[in-house]
Design an enzyme around this catalytic site. Structure first.
Site, short mmCIF file in Angstrom:
data_model
loop_
_atom_site.label_atom_id
_atom_site.label_comp_id
_atom_site.label_asym_id
_atom_site.label_seq_id
_atom_site.Cartn_x
_atom_site.Cartn_y
_atom_site.Cartn_z
CB SER A 302 -6.19 -1.71 1.05
OG SER A 302 -7.34 -1.12 1.87
CG ASP A 366 -8.14 -9.52 1.76
OD1 ASP A 366 -8.79 -9.10 3.00
OD2 ASP A 366 -7.16 -8.31 1.06
CG HIS A 423 -7.08 -6.03 3.89
ND1 HIS A 423 -7.14 -6.35 2.44
CD2 HIS A 423 -7.11 -5.06 4.07
CE1 HIS A 423 -7.49 -5.44 1.72
NE2 HIS A 423 -6.88 -4.56 3.54
#
Length: 527
Positions: A302, A366, A423
């Site tokens: 991320s 995602d 995610h």
């Protein structure tokens, strides 16, 4: 063939962990299971969620055929395993020297294991982070570097030694990234723990890897998706080299370069901390005995993937990976998980010129990898023209090679509209374990090659199908970290505070890297 009486069902997630070398092939109404220990044929639905027994002669005959075929397949696979070269022989290819050509489709098993291993380094940054706002240590790491991997039960990483923790100042405009305590008396008013630098020190591990590996692992955000709203989508000149046209997103730049002089943990920026430590390790190990090469591997998930790419580019731009004593260029590889776009097209081109190898592992469902750069990105045919002729301020480009995975291919995961599940890093590593290639036959066969425990998927989300009976968000400290003191009261215990690295230690190596200490020339130019 005798009828089977199994004490376990496919509803039990441990079934896959305890049966090495499982290979699943779906036939109409038939699931064939092959292991190194035995071969059997099990009748089940195509979704692999129910099992029934067969009593007809025809099905028994089919079983015998499947058993015979799969014994031959099993023998061929075992012979192939014997021929398989060791990681130490192909580590450069696994690290991307040929941009992973021929390794992703079908998936090379050495590469699969390394992707998962580096993903676990990134996951460790989540699992060790204190995000409890009721703790005075909120925003710090819960474990001492010396027993970091032991506390997280990461035995496969025990060959590494953490040499430095990384910190960043929380005095920047990313409120959904930084975690702060609700208490007045806390470990630091201005810093958050960001990750670590580690190096392979165990000689057996160095021998297995074929080189001395330096790892930089960056923490992502505990809030998963909320931090996206903090992005200003403003590009600024990186100022790590001489080319002002190389630009990165302003929030990532600030997180990497800002510091707080009054804070002993962040008086040096995250950038200065990581550059100084990499310089120190290269000086120490870069010219060691003949036969050992060195690699630099950077990883993150991320927002941590953004920092991984920025720091890898920075190290290469400063030529920090060059060892003049033996004229060796240390390869730099980024294993990025669910990362957003970081910089403009010129940033991407410069990373390629410097030889920074990037493998981006993403879930196609995602949303994070699609931002920033919604209007102009690497898919836009005229992006280069737009950047050069118009100075368009919202032009971004992904760097490196993409490994795109689809959670809908896994029979273990349930349909969900929760964007956080798509995610999730543990879910992504689960998909890596089961991925075999892009062709139609490979996509139908989702087989967990390393037998990674599927219960890990639900560590911080609710993504597994209900029949596996794994509770959602199950990982937490015992009693949420509370202990009973001598007076019989339940309290959050004190723990030894980690001392920051001395400024002299960082300054010495930083002087060699940047030419001067506490450089003030990194004020970004925004567009």
């Amino acid at each position: 063939m005798a009828s089977l009486s199994l004490p376990i069902t496919l509803k039990n997630p441990r079934f896959f962990s305890s049966s090495p070398q499982n290979i699943f092939k779906t036939q109409p109404q038939t699931l064939v299971l092959t292991t190194k220990f035995k071969t059997c044929s099990i009748i089940c639905s195509s979704s692999c969620t129910s099992i029934s027994s067969s009593t007809t002669q025809q099905k028994q005959s089919n079983k015998q055929t499947h058993v015979s075929d799969n014994k031959r397949e099993e023998k061929a696979e075992e012979e192939e395993e014997e021929k398989e070269v060791s990681l130490r022989e192909i580590w450069r290819e696994v690290q991307g020297c040929n941009n992973w050509e021929g390794q992703l489709d079908p998936m090379n098993n050495h590469l699969r294991r390394e992707i998962i291993r580096y993903g676990e380094f990134a996951q460790a940054c989540y699992d060790s982070f204190d995000f409890d706002p009721h703790s005075k240590y909120c925003g710090s790491c819960k474990y001492h570097p010396s027993d970091f991997f032991l506390n997280l039960d990461l035995h496969l990483h025990k060959g590494y030694t953490i040499t430095r923790y990384l910190y960043a100042t929380s005095n920047i405009n990313l409120p959904n990234f930084f975690q702060k305590s609700k208490l007045s008396s806390i470990w630091s008013q201005h810093a958050n723990w960001m990750g670590f630098v580690a190096v392979a020190t165990d000689e057996e591990e160095v021998s297995r890897l074929g080189r001395r590996d330096i790892v930089i692992a960056w923490r992502g955000t505990v809030t998963y998706l909320e931090w996206i709203y903090d992005l200003k989508d403003i590009l600024c000149s990186a100022n790590f080299g001489d080319d002002p046209s190389i630009k990165i997103e302003l929030g990532f730049h600030d997180l990497y370069t800002k510091k707080e002089d009054s804070c002993k943990f962040s008086s040096f920026s995250a950038r200065e901390q990581v550059l100084a430590e990499v310089k120190r390790l290269i000086e120490y190990y870069g010219t060691e005995e003949e036969g050992h090469k060195t690699s630099i591997t950077v990883t993150g998930h991320s927002l941590g993937a953004s920092l991984a790419l920025v720091s890898a580019y920075d190290i290469a731009e400063l030529n920090l990976n060059h060892v003049p004593e033996n004229n060796y260029k240390i390869p730099i590889t980024v294993f990025s998980f669910s990362g957003p776009r970081v910089g403009n097209l010129r940033f991407k081109e410069r990373c390629d010129e410097l030889g920074v190898k990037v493998l981006r592992v993403v879930n196609v469902h995602d949303k994070v990898p699609s931002v920033p750069g919604i209007f102009t990105n690497e898919k836009f045919q005229f992006q280069k023209y737009v950047e050069e002729k118009t100075s368009f301020p919202w032009s971004y480009a992904h760097v490196g090679v993409e490994l795109a995975l689809d959670h809908k291919k896994s029979p273990f995961l349930k349909p969900t509209k929760d964007l956080g599940c798509a995610h999730n890093l543990e879910a992504l590593l689960h998909l890596v374990d089961g991925y075999h290639g892009k062709d139609e036959e490979a996509e139908k066969r989702f087989c967990l090659v390393t037998k990674r425990d599927i219960a890990l998927v639900n560590k911080s989300c609710d993504f597994l199908r209900g029949e596996y009976h794994v509770p959602p968000c199950w990982r937490q400290d015992e009693n949420k970290g509370m202990v009973k003191n001598g007076d019989g009261q339940w309290v959050l215990p004190d723990r030894p505070l980690l001392e920051p690295h001395g400024p002299e230690d960082i300054a010495h190596h930083l002087q060699q890297v940047l030419g001067k200490v506490n450089d003030d020339n990194f004020k970004p130019t925004t567009t």
